[in-house]
Design an enzyme around this catalytic site. Structure first.
Site, PDB file in Angstrom:
ATOM      1  N   ALA A  65      -1.737   0.332  12.980  1.00  0.00           N
ATOM      2  CA  ALA A  65      -2.071   1.627  12.372  1.00  0.00           C
ATOM      3  C   ALA A  65      -3.550   1.905  12.585  1.00  0.00           C
ATOM      4  O   ALA A  65      -4.409   1.166  12.113  1.00  0.00           O
ATOM      5  CB  ALA A  65      -1.744   1.598  10.884  1.00  0.00           C
ATOM      6  N   GLY A  74      -3.656  -1.857  -2.433  1.00  0.00           N
ATOM      7  CA  GLY A  74      -2.220  -1.659  -2.694  1.00  0.00           C
ATOM      8  C   GLY A  74      -1.914  -1.981  -4.149  1.00  0.00           C
ATOM      9  O   GLY A  74      -2.805  -2.383  -4.894  1.00  0.00           O
ATOM     10  N   TYR A 132     -16.100   3.025   9.532  1.00  0.00           N
ATOM     11  CA  TYR A 132     -14.636   2.942   9.456  1.00  0.00           C
ATOM     12  C   TYR A 132     -14.035   3.291  10.812  1.00  0.00           C
ATOM     13  O   TYR A 132     -13.233   2.539  11.380  1.00  0.00           O
ATOM     14  CB  TYR A 132     -14.133   3.888   8.366  1.00  0.00           C
ATOM     15  CG  TYR A 132     -12.629   3.969   8.260  1.00  0.00           C
ATOM     16  CD1 TYR A 132     -11.865   2.817   8.104  1.00  0.00           C
ATOM     17  CD2 TYR A 132     -11.970   5.194   8.307  1.00  0.00           C
ATOM     18  CE1 TYR A 132     -10.480   2.893   8.005  1.00  0.00           C
ATOM     19  CE2 TYR A 132     -10.591   5.279   8.201  1.00  0.00           C
ATOM     20  CZ  TYR A 132      -9.854   4.125   8.049  1.00  0.00           C
ATOM     21  OH  TYR A 132      -8.496   4.193   7.958  1.00  0.00           O
ATOM     22  N   GLY A 144       0.838  -1.206   0.000  1.00  0.00           N
ATOM     23  CA  GLY A 144       0.000   0.000   0.000  1.00  0.00           C
ATOM     24  C   GLY A 144       0.865   1.244   0.000  1.00  0.00           C
ATOM     25  O   GLY A 144       2.101   1.161  -0.011  1.00  0.00           O
TER      26      GLY A 144
END
Ligand code: UDP
Length: 323
Positions: free
Chosen positions: A117, A36, A149, A10
């Protein structure tokens, strides 16, 4: 030192792989190329310390083997981009939650350190900027897809911290604020690659809403440097960190800057949110991180201005990257 990067093909993952290889580390990447691209890791393939596997992190036996072989894991594989989230909510929720569950479960077997992350999206509609890691998180209702999200990433954060608290798995959670730079695609709605592409093609530069909303943009190279420093800092374990820039820029001013720096004839066109995303879409008006916690632990001084960022992105697109 051997590092596994999930989502390593990515945008951020490939820059991270490159930076680690430059430090002489061994790097393995697992990526299913859903968002990605193999082009992102193409230049790394000749490096003897680099290995990549094209597969999903949902492949548990494979993931388990890769985690076992690594000393540290950067978990970056996730469904990202507001457009993708609005358009494919099932994929977003499932990839983000199940994927992280599996990574943590595999890492826990031999207590491998995981850098997870997360995202500034978790701050949601909060307007007490700058956002602090211990501040409240304010999301919208479940009927508005965008919030899935943030919610999925909040579950990832809870689970990571629970693994630390209950099982002593060393984890570090990093909330990345708008991270930008070469290789980021505009395909999933991100503003800088979208504006640069529009400007270079002479198409209208599409500012959503009033354009008065602001963001703080960080060059991916600055973000990656900080991610590596955090992974090497024992005191970071079990904690959450904001990572971003504190320089606010209104989206309408970003559009003007892109137009000026590309010397484009494009018009700047305002598009209502409901047309850009979906009916009832809610945007954040402001998103600024408090980075004092990060700066207490590591030497973090972003070296790139917005002009540097745009220069790199424009050059990247001009160098034959498909628009
Ligand atoms: N945006 C815009 N035009 C675009 C894409 C995005 O005006 O073509 C706006 C978007 O509505 C938001 C900001 O730019 O206010 C940043 O959007 P992005 O998707 O890059 O990041 P995020 O919303 O996650 O901060």
């Amino acid at each position: 030192m051997h590092t596994l990067i999930t989502g390593g093909a990515g945008f951020i993952g490939s820059h991270l792989a490159e930076a680690l290889l430059e430090k002489g580390r061994r790097v393995t990447v697992i990526d299913d190329l859903s968002t990605g691209s193999i082009h992102n890791i193409e230049p790394l393939k000749n490096n003897k310390n680099f290995k990549y596997v094209i597969d999903t992190i949902m492949n548990k036996p494979l993931l388990s083997e890769l985690v076992d072989a690594a000393d540290v894991v950067f978990h970056l594989a996730a469904a990202v981009g507001v457009k993708l989230i609005v358009e494919s909510p099932v994929r977003t929720i499932e990839t983000n939650i199940k994927g992280t569950e599996l990574v943590l479960e595999c890492a826990n077997k031999k207590k491998k350190k995981v850098i997870v992350a997360s995202t500034s999206e978790v701050y949601g509609k909060g307007n007490h900027t700058p956002f602090r890691e211990d501040g409240d998180l304010l999301l919208g209702p479940t009927v508005k897809g965008r919030w899935s999200y943030a919610c999925s990433k909040m579950i990832d954060e809870f689970l990571s911290l629970a693994y630390w608290k209950e099982k002593r798995l060393p984890v570090v959670v990093v909330r990345l604020f708008n991270t930008v730079g070469p290789r980021q695609t505009g395909q999933y709605g991100m503003v800088i690659p979208s504006f640069v592409k529009q400007a270079l093609l002479g198409h209208p530069i599409t500012v959503y809403g009033s354009g008065k909303q602001s963001r703080c943009f960080t060059h991916v190279k600055d973000a990656v440097k900080a991610l590596i420093a955090l992974s090497e800092q024992p005191e970071a374990v079990g904690q959450v960190f904001n990572l971003g820039s504190v320089h606010e820029l209104k989206i309408e001013d970003l559009a003007k800057l892109v137009k000026e720096m590309t010397q484009s004839q494009s018009e700047i066109k305002h598009i209502p949110y409901e047309e850009a995303y979906e009916e009832g879409f809610e945007d954040m008006q402001k998103r600024v991180p408090d980075i004092s916690k990060l700066q207490k632990l590591i030497d973090y001084k972003p070296a790139h201005s917005i002009q540097d960022i745009l220069k790199d992105v424009i050059e990247h697109h001009r160098n034959g990257v498909p628009l």
